[in-house]
Design a protein around this motif. Structure first.
Motif, mmCIF file in Angstrom:
data_model
loop_
_atom_site.group_PDB
_atom_site.id
_atom_site.type_symbol
_atom_site.label_atom_id
_atom_site.label_comp_id
_atom_site.label_asym_id
_atom_site.label_seq_id
_atom_site.Cartn_x
_atom_site.Cartn_y
_atom_site.Cartn_z
ATOM 1 N N PHE A 159 0.839 -1.205 0.000
ATOM 2 C CA PHE A 159 0.000 0.000 0.000
ATOM 3 C C PHE A 159 0.872 1.252 0.000
ATOM 4 O O PHE A 159 1.908 1.303 0.678
ATOM 5 N N ASN A 160 0.438 2.271 -0.740
ATOM 6 C CA ASN A 160 1.123 3.557 -0.727
ATOM 7 C C ASN A 160 0.712 4.372 0.497
ATOM 8 O O ASN A 160 -0.488 4.512 0.783
ATOM 9 N N VAL A 161 1.700 4.892 1.201
ATOM 10 C CA VAL A 161 1.456 5.776 2.338
ATOM 11 C C VAL A 161 2.151 7.097 2.040
ATOM 12 O O VAL A 161 3.349 7.123 1.741
ATOM 13 N N GLY A 208 9.658 6.397 5.704
ATOM 14 C CA GLY A 208 9.573 4.943 5.670
ATOM 15 C C GLY A 208 10.921 4.335 6.023
ATOM 16 O O GLY A 208 11.952 4.757 5.492
ATOM 17 N N VAL A 209 10.925 3.372 6.932
ATOM 18 C CA VAL A 209 12.159 2.666 7.294
ATOM 19 C C VAL A 209 12.018 1.208 6.865
ATOM 20 O O VAL A 209 10.909 0.668 6.773
ATOM 21 N N ASP A 210 13.138 0.572 6.581
ATOM 22 C CA ASP A 210 13.121 -0.794 6.059
ATOM 23 C C ASP A 210 12.506 -1.762 7.067
ATOM 24 O O ASP A 210 12.752 -1.676 8.278
ATOM 25 N N GLY A 264 8.221 -4.582 3.962
ATOM 26 C CA GLY A 264 8.955 -3.787 2.993
ATOM 27 C C GLY A 264 9.415 -2.488 3.614
ATOM 28 O O GLY A 264 10.601 -2.176 3.669
ATOM 29 N N GLN A 265 8.459 -1.714 4.085
ATOM 30 C CA GLN A 265 8.733 -0.508 4.857
ATOM 31 C C GLN A 265 7.691 -0.382 5.948
ATOM 32 O O GLN A 265 6.562 -0.874 5.813
ATOM 33 N N LYS A 295 -1.263 2.948 7.574
ATOM 34 C CA LYS A 295 -0.697 4.303 7.555
ATOM 35 C C LYS A 295 -0.166 4.755 8.921
ATOM 36 O O LYS A 295 0.514 5.769 9.010
ATOM 37 N N ARG A 296 -0.467 3.989 9.974
ATOM 38 C CA ARG A 296 -0.114 4.443 11.316
ATOM 39 C C ARG A 296 1.377 4.273 11.594
ATOM 40 O O ARG A 296 1.972 3.281 11.198
ATOM 41 N N PRO A 297 1.974 5.249 12.292
ATOM 42 C CA PRO A 297 3.387 5.096 12.660
ATOM 43 C C PRO A 297 3.593 3.890 13.571
ATOM 44 O O PRO A 297 2.797 3.654 14.489
#
Length: 498
Positions: free
Chosen positions: A399-401, A423-425, A430-431, A460-462
């Motif tokens: 999904f795109n965020v 985004g972190v690995d 994936g991220q 989408k949540r951190p």
């Protein structure tokens, strides 16, 4: 070569029309229109007499003030290419730009980040001007010849030098006068609080040609800005969102004493909550500018009367002389409302990147359409809604965020002053979404996570939130996502192995 309108012609015309009226004010120094024309003519002659030739690149490293503005337009009159340097940057950053731009000369207030054939200190300028011929300095150049190099922000990699021409400069002035500042008169006053090396400098010529006054602050502090705006009767200014936040947090504002009719902002995304607060405090005078170095400050604008609650997240409509489309991955335009890359075309856009033909070909099509690298959509009324930078989109579980959407949610929490989302690995997804926040009040992590959970889909949540004392920013106030990403990635790796 056929004679074309030159930047110097605008300065001379303003001098003939407005003469002794004040054109520039900085501290206790005032320069009239006639004097500004004379100073730039003389310095133009003096620069050529120092061994510079039309077409040479000249770096200018001077803080906000009259000397820098005189140097900028003396270069234009002499046919020399301006390379403006931001005094807030480090010597390492400045040396890179001087070397990359092949600057033959440096005009400086004392700092010398890298060697140059010719170094001119600001202390020398008065003597150079006094000894120069008192006659017009006009080196006619082709409208497509380089006028100045504007460096990209370098938020995702090494900055690139954007080549802007006389054609693009005149078109930028036209965009401002037609759409953004149509009511300029000799009674108007532009207050330069941001560095004139970047966005604020674009407001100088439009005000000059209309006989308006340009007042320059040496440095921005919130209360000093308010006091100067009242003292000089400022009608317009330009700020990045960080400056607006500082203004609302730290200054005492009496809107009845302000004459501002345009508080223009741009350079970075702005949270709708911050914008709503600004309108409530200062008044309905905000105008958003969406542009980039490759299309300086003029892709779309959101006018003050368009700052309705439902439009606060919009970047506005295209300028009169600018075209905007949204294109998909195949390069074809997408339907209204669909997401894709923002592309634009107009006479103000760059001619290319300096000595980077491959990057130029990737960004600027043969048909003149410029790929901005931004993701957005156009609504049915023609308003552009920016989602994020193409390179910053986070792909989590397919999904795109869009980081900006998550940042806007975090900023609606009353304890959050600033936020940067990246985004972190992540081996599984994936991220994963991570955030760095600067707080104005104490709040625990779970409260922030719960706040996001109520307003964002799960993907989408951190998954990681760190509290920082400040966010890393470029010299013009843009968040350095690359630095945020690298730091949060290291934090994640440490926590995963703890």
């Amino acid at each position: 070569m056929t004679q074309h309108l030159q930047i110097g012609d605008l300065i001379t015309r303003a001098a003939r029309t407005f003469g002794a009226a004040p054109a520039l004010v900085h501290g206790d120094r005032t320069v009239s229109f006639a004097e500004f024309d004379r100073l730039t003519d003389r310095l133009g002659h003096a620069l050529l007499a120092r061994g510079l030739a039309p077409g040479d690149h000249v770096a200018v490293l001077v803080p906000n003030g009259i000397d820098g503005v005189v140097a900028y337009y003396a270069l234009a009159k002499a046919g020399l290419v301006r390379v403006p340097l931001n005094a807030r940057e480090t010597d390492v950053e400045l040396a890179y730009k001087m070397t990359d731009s092949a600057a033959r000369a440096l005009i400086t207030d004392g700092r010398i980040p890298a060697e140059a054939d010719i170094v001119i200190g600001t202390a020398e300028l008065d003597a150079m001007i006094a000894d120069a011929p008192d006659s017009p300095c006009r080196v006619a150049r082709d409208p497509e010849a380089p006028l100045r190099l504007a460096y990209t922000g370098g938020t995702t990699g090494k900055p690139k030098a954007v080549v802007l021409t006389t054609r693009s400069e005149l078109a930028e002035v036209a965009n401002f006068l037609v759409d953004l500042l149509p009511d300029l008169t000799p009674d108007s006053v532009m207050l330069h609080a941001a560095p004139i090396t970047h966005g604020s400098g674009a407001f100088f010529l439009p005000h000059l040609v209309k006989g308006a006054r340009n007042v320059i602050l040496p440095k921005f502090t919130p209360q000093a800005f308010v006091d100067a705006a009242v003292e000089h009767g400022a009608t317009a200014t330009f700020m990045v969102p960080t400056m607006i936040a500082m203004l609302l947090e730290d200054a005492v504002i009496d809107r009845d004493r302000l004459r501002l009719s345009r508080l223009c902002y741009g350079g970075a995304p702005i949270a709708p909550t911050l914008l709503a607060r600004g309108i409530e405090t200062i008044g309905p005078v905000f105008a958003q500018l969406y542009g980039q170095a490759e299309a300086p400050l003029a892709i779309t604008c959101l006018q003050p009367w368009e700052h309705t609650p439902e439009r606060l997240g919009s970047a506005g409509k295209p300028y009169t002389f600018v075209e905007v489309e949204i294109r998909g991955a195949d390069g074809a335009p997408v339907p209204v409302g669909a997401e894709g890359e923002v592309v634009t075309r107009g006479p103000h856009t760059m001619s290319g990147y300096w000595q980077r033909p491959e990057a130029t070909a990737e960004t600027l099509g043969a048909d003149g359409w410029l790929r901005t690298g931004d993701i957005g959509r156009l609504d049915a009324d023609g308003f552009l809604h920016l989602l994020d930078r193409r390179h910053d989109v986070i792909i989590s579980g397919g999904f795109n965020v869009y980081p900006r959407e998550v940042e806007d949610v975090l900023l609606t929490h009353p304890a959050v002053r600033e936020a940067a989302v990246v985004g972190v690995d992540d081996a599984r997804w994936g991220q994963r979404v991570a955030a760095a926040v600067v707080l104005r009040d104490r709040v625990d992590d779970q409260a922030l996570l719960d706040h996001c959970a109520e307003r964002l889909a799960g993907f989408k949540r951190p998954r990681l939130i760190e509290r920082w004392d400040e966010l890393p920013k470029s010299a013009v106030g843009k968040s350095l996502r690359r630095t945020v990403r690298e730091t949060l990635q290291k934090s994640l790796e440490v926590s995963d192995h703890a």
